[in-house]
Design an enzyme around this catalytic site. Structure first.
Site, short mmCIF file in Angstrom:
data_model
loop_
_atom_site.label_atom_id
_atom_site.label_comp_id
_atom_site.label_asym_id
_atom_site.label_seq_id
_atom_site.Cartn_x
_atom_site.Cartn_y
_atom_site.Cartn_z
N PHE A 158 6.71 3.31 6.11
CA PHE A 158 5.52 2.67 6.68
C PHE A 158 5.08 1.58 5.72
O PHE A 158 4.58 1.86 4.63
CB PHE A 158 4.38 3.66 6.90
CG PHE A 158 3.19 2.99 7.54
CD1 PHE A 158 3.17 2.72 8.89
CD2 PHE A 158 2.11 2.60 6.77
CE1 PHE A 158 2.10 2.07 9.48
CE2 PHE A 158 1.02 1.96 7.34
CZ PHE A 158 1.02 1.70 8.71
N ASP A 195 6.60 -0.34 -2.78
CA ASP A 195 5.34 -0.40 -2.04
C ASP A 195 4.43 0.70 -2.54
O ASP A 195 4.63 1.89 -2.25
CB ASP A 195 5.63 -0.23 -0.55
CG ASP A 195 4.38 -0.32 0.32
OD1 ASP A 195 3.27 -0.15 -0.20
OD2 ASP A 195 4.53 -0.55 1.54
N LYS A 224 -5.22 -1.36 -0.41
CA LYS A 224 -6.13 -0.23 -0.23
C LYS A 224 -7.10 -0.04 -1.39
O LYS A 224 -8.14 -0.65 -1.43
CB LYS A 224 -5.33 1.03 0.08
CG LYS A 224 -4.59 0.96 1.43
CD LYS A 224 -4.06 2.28 1.86
CE LYS A 224 -3.26 2.16 3.16
NZ LYS A 224 -4.07 1.73 4.32
#
Length: 405
Positions: free
Chosen positions: A141, A226, A255
């Site tokens: 993801f 990531d 985030k």
């Protein structure tokens, strides 16, 4: 199921339905707790998928935002501002990297890393024009842009969005042999999550990321990691790749970098890689804006002390012990955790992940399911041990008292 104090949704909504949230409408938040529009308080064990690593409205972050709102919020990158270099320098020092390229969202950071990898491949490695390939893992993801969903293996993310962007090779996550077989002279990068968050906190074998590093070195390819969900303290280290001593060529961040206040992301890494992006080749109006830099600088200061990483390690060990006990008792099918991050697999006799999330919500605990039977736990790194234990006691009670037919 209804929850006392939660307002009913309107009969007609003008909101696009691309999410299926739990039936709770939140109004305020403080630390690890949030309150809905009816006054009911809930313990937040999701923390905005790690965007709220430091809890809701952390005073240092709120102070930084307030002070910057009174000064300057946006210049665009047509002009510099007085926090841009300070942010880049401080983040580079924290992560021991050469360059920082600020963007806004995690997906933008991944797109930026893909562009930089391809351009590096053509200009530095010498891959023939338009033949660059990037190796990725199944179950990944990395966002939901058209390029990123081109190499997703989630049918919900892909279905109806073709034609897809070429240039990606998908291999099984955690399989070093498959990774090695997929790399050839056209490979400019290997893009991996050190731990797959959306997949259910999937932790690869300990040697997987080091093997990926060695393969990239052998084939003159970039290792792009990531860390948008896993980074900035969540795993008990500043980056999850620190757990196995791996130094990527590029890292994507997001985030938690914005402290749950503003969207902030960045690609950080080698000067010779990010240096291929020259004026006009890539940019963002809001990337690195003054308000974002003010908040992100405050986030970096929180991480510089090591306090939050240490809390994640300490409380994470306790979390793992409690979850392992639930597995041993037969109340969970399995559990995986690292730092203050866990994926728990619900035995079908206890219902689905969604049903468990709803039952916990009825007990004032907020979590979220993924992929049917899995529930993710990602509490703020500032959570107290007492609050964590209360939530785990409630989880235990729910599982002991719930068996579906």
């Amino acid at each position: 199921m209804t929850t006392t104090g939660t307002a009913a949704p309107p009969l007609t909504s003008h909101l696009a339905g691309n999410y299926h949230p739990l039936p709770v409408v939140l109004a305020t938040g403080e630390g690890s707790w949030v309150t809905d529009v009816g006054g009911t308080r809930y313990l937040d064990l999701l923390a905005g998928y790690s965007a709220l690593n430091f809890g809701h409205r952390h005073p240092d972050l709120i102070r930084a935002a307030h002070e910057q709102l009174d000064r300057l919020t946006l210049t665009s990158r047509a002009f510099d501002h007085d926090l841009l270099e300070a942010f880049a320098n401080r983040l580079a020092a924290l992560l021991d990297v050469d360059l920082v390229l600020p963007m806004n969202t995690g997906a933008e950071a991944v797109e930026t890393a893909i562009k930089a990898s391809r351009k590096w491949g053509y200009e530095v490695k010498g891959v023939p024009a338009d033949q660059a390939t990037i190796v990725v893992a199944d179950g990944n993801f990395h966002g939901r842009t058209t390029t990123v969903v081109s190499f997703s293996t989630d049918d919900d993310a892909r279905r109806g969005f073709g034609p897809f962007t070429p240039g990606f090779r998908v291999v099984p996550y955690g399989d070093t042999a498959a990774l090695a077989a997929a790399i050839d002279a056209t490979t400019v990068a290997v893009l991996l999550e050190p731990i797959q968050g959306e997949g259910g906190v999937i932790i690869p074998p300990a040697g997987y990321l080091p093997a990926a590093r060695a393969l990239c070195d052998e084939h003159d390819a970039l290792l792009v990691v990531d860390e948008i969900q896993s980074g900035l303290g969540r795993t008990g280290t500043t980056l999850a790749s620190d757990l196995v001593g791996v130094r990527p060529d590029l890292v994507t961040l997001g985030k938690a970098l914005g402290g749950g206040i503003v969207p902030v992301s960045a690609v950080v890494g080698r000067r010779d890689v990010l240096g291929v992006l020259t004026p006009g080749t890539h940019g963002s109006t809001f990337g690195g804006n003054p308000l974002a830099c003010a908040v992100a600088l405050a986030v970096v200061r929180l991480l510089e002390t090591g306090e939050h990483q240490a809390r994640a390690r300490e409380l994470g060990a306790h979390l793992a012990e409690r979850l392992d006990a639930l597995v041993a008792e037969g109340l969970l099918a399995s559990a995986r955790s690292v730092g203050l991050w866990a994926g728990i697999d619900v035995d079908p006799v206890h219902g689905t992940g969604r049903q468990l999330s709803e039952r916990l919500m009825a007990r004032r605990i907020l979590v979220k399911d993924t992929h049917g039977q899995t529930v993710r736990l990602a509490p703020p790194l500032t959570i107290t041990r007492e609050d964590l234990d209360w939530a785990l006691d409630e989880l235990t009670d729910v599982l002991r008292s719930t068996v579906t037919g």
